[in-house]
Design a protein around this motif. Structure first.
Motif, PDB file in Angstrom:
ATOM      1  N   PRO A   3      -5.486  14.438   0.464  1.00  0.00           N
ATOM      2  CA  PRO A   3      -6.438  12.628   0.452  1.00  0.00           C
ATOM      3  C   PRO A   3      -5.015  11.631   0.263  1.00  0.00           C
ATOM      4  N   LYS A   4      -4.009  11.836   0.148  1.00  0.00           N
ATOM      5  CA  LYS A   4      -3.415  11.524  -0.979  1.00  0.00           C
ATOM      6  C   LYS A   4      -2.774  11.741   0.386  1.00  0.00           C
ATOM      7  N   ARG A  47       0.851  -1.200  -0.531  1.00  0.00           N
ATOM      8  CA  ARG A  47      -0.201   0.016  -0.106  1.00  0.00           C
ATOM      9  C   ARG A  47       0.809   1.162   0.326  1.00  0.00           C
ATOM     10  N   LYS A  48       1.806   0.809   0.968  1.00  0.00           N
ATOM     11  CA  LYS A  48       2.954   2.061   0.517  1.00  0.00           C
ATOM     12  C   LYS A  48       4.718   1.556   0.989  1.00  0.00           C
ATOM     13  N   SER A  74      -6.672  12.927  14.488  1.00  0.00           N
ATOM     14  CA  SER A  74      -6.284  13.521  13.389  1.00  0.00           C
ATOM     15  C   SER A  74      -4.547  13.878  13.673  1.00  0.00           C
ATOM     16  N   ASP A 119      -1.746   3.858  11.711  1.00  0.00           N
ATOM     17  CA  ASP A 119      -2.041   2.090  11.732  1.00  0.00           C
ATOM     18  C   ASP A 119      -1.248   1.484  11.913  1.00  0.00           C
ATOM     19  N   VAL A 155       2.427   6.692  -2.291  1.00  0.00           N
ATOM     20  CA  VAL A 155       1.155   5.768  -2.302  1.00  0.00           C
ATOM     21  C   VAL A 155       0.570   5.584  -3.812  1.00  0.00           C
ATOM     22  N   TYR A 189      -3.449   9.985   3.428  1.00  0.00           N
ATOM     23  CA  TYR A 189      -3.725   8.647   3.371  1.00  0.00           C
ATOM     24  C   TYR A 189      -2.079   7.867   3.717  1.00  0.00           C
ATOM     25  N   GLU A 190      -1.581   8.250   3.370  1.00  0.00           N
ATOM     26  CA  GLU A 190      -0.447   8.403   4.281  1.00  0.00           C
ATOM     27  C   GLU A 190       0.406   8.060   5.169  1.00  0.00           C
ATOM     28  N   ARG A 195      -2.551   8.275   7.634  1.00  0.00           N
ATOM     29  CA  ARG A 195      -2.607   6.667   8.552  1.00  0.00           C
ATOM     30  C   ARG A 195      -2.438   5.719   8.042  1.00  0.00           C
ATOM     31  N   VAL A 196      -1.726   5.849   7.093  1.00  0.00           N
ATOM     32  CA  VAL A 196      -1.027   3.852   6.944  1.00  0.00           C
ATOM     33  C   VAL A 196      -0.067   3.894   8.051  1.00  0.00           C
TER      34      VAL A 196
END
Length: 385
Positions: free
Chosen positions: A228-229, A138-139, A257, A239, A358, A232-233, A235-236
């Motif tokens: 968004p990009k 995913r990354k 956030s 997580d 990503v 997302y990067e 958040r990966v």
């Protein structure tokens, strides 16, 4: 004494430095080198941890009340570490630069090259994105090396002074290497700081270039928080860190956030998290080895991203995107990600920078990000990016 451990005299190289906040840690005199690879270092019973404990125990036997291990661990923990147990160390107030004209002492630049070059890096980004569409990755973080060759030996003290002038709050470090080179840099990213049963981590992922005028600069920060990009990067990364830390915590606090923090060159998405350990005896070095490498410097899933990096990057990262810092015999310590850094070997300086890729990444933008990240060390060398 383990086969990977030897004593180095102070005459064989410079002393170590690690600056954090308003303080800096410096070592003096002879030191023991621990080159045992850190793979498995999260395990108290591993050969690596046994080697570290033996060196600390020997220092305590020689009269130190609370000996420390300090230095650097590479990106690939199967490679040799560069850790030292110094005979003498001290914490003191962070030192100001010696002079504003540090870069004037540098020899003339003879030539420079990028590995890979711009077309090669963009091709690697395209190849990574293709892998995302046909696999589980995913990354992945891809990097470049800028090699500078000067007319004479480079003054490392001058480079450090210049870094201090650019970055008054970053984590500055200097680690002499067994081959005679030196790792220097100023990292913005805290991997792990531990005291007692409490710890803090501050991963960064997602970046935007600073702008010269205040309104445009603030707009760049605001746009990063909405991207968004980049979200997302980021958040990966968060997580994955949550997955690693949660089983070892009685308490783990992670903001919902990210916020933004800045260096002289970049805005970064930042999440400062903290917690309390179930086992307070777990050392800062153990916990850092458990976290490293995070998706912020490798990718996810880790093993697959690591294989892709080794396939597409045309050089060995070595200590770049590893970790650098310290841990004392009580288990307290601080480790940062080895970013905004370079290796100095007499007249040759090798600088490094990376970008998180990503599926939504654009090769042109990712190349531009690596060049912006190189600015810190290029400016220290008296060069424009």
């Amino acid at each position: 004494m383990y086969a990977d451990e030897k004593t180095i005299s102070s005459a064989s190289g410079s002393n170590l430095l690690f600056s954090t906040g308003s303080r800096e840690l410096r070592s003096f005199g002879p030191r023991r080198l621990i080159s045992m690879p850190a793979r498995g270092g999260e395990d108290w019973g591993s050969q690596f941890q046994r080697s570290v404990r033996q060196a600390l125990d020997e220092a305590r036997t020689e009269g130190q009340d609370n000996p420390i291990v300090m230095g650097a661990i590479p990106f690939d923990m199967r490679e040799p570490s560069c850790l030292y147990v110094p005979q003498v160390y001290e914490w003191r107030e962070r030192q100001a630069p010696r002079t504003a004209g540090s870069t004037d002492r540098l020899p003339a630049l003879l030539d420079q090259r990028s590995i890979p070059d711009e077309p090669g890096f963009k091709k690697a980004v395209e190849q990574a994105i293709l892998n995302f569409r046909h696999g589980d990755i995913r990354k992945v973080v891809l990097s470049v090396m800028r090699e500078l060759r000067f007319a004479g030996s480079v003054d490392v003290d001058g480079l450090l002074d210049s870094l201090r002038m650019q970055n008054t709050s970053g984590y500055q470090f200097r680690v002499p290497l067994p081959d005679g080179g030196e790792l220097i840099g100023v990292s913005p990213e805290l991997l792990l700081q531990k005291e007692g049963d409490r710890f803090v981590s501050n991963p960064l992922a997602g970046s935007a270039r600073r702008q010269p005028f205040p309104e445009a600069d603030q707009a760049a920060a605001d746009a990063l928080l909405r991207s968004p990009k980049d979200l997302y990067e980021h958040r990966v990364v968060i997580d994955d860190i949550r997955r690693v830390l949660e089983p070892h915590c009685t308490e783990l606090v992670i903001p919902d956030s990210p916020s933004v923090i800045s260096t002289a060159a970049l805005w970064h998405l930042s999440t400062r998290l903290h917690g309390r350990l179930i086992d307070p005896q777990m050392s800062a070095l153990q916990l850092a080895c458990r976290l490293h490498p995070t998706p912020a410097v490798c990718g996810t899933p880790t093993d697959q991203a690591h294989k892709l990096i080794r396939f597409v990057e045309p050089f060995e990262r070595g200590l770049f995107t590893g970790m650098v810092g310290w841990c004392d015999s009580r288990g307290d310590g601080e480790w940062v990600v080895t970013l905004r850094c370079g290796i100095v070997e007499r007249e040759v300086v090798r600088l490094f920078a990376g970008a998180g890729i990503v599926e939504a990444s654009q090769p042109e933008a990712e190349w531009a990000e690596t060049q912006t990240k190189l600015k810190t060390m290029l400016n220290a060398c008296g060069l424009a990016a």
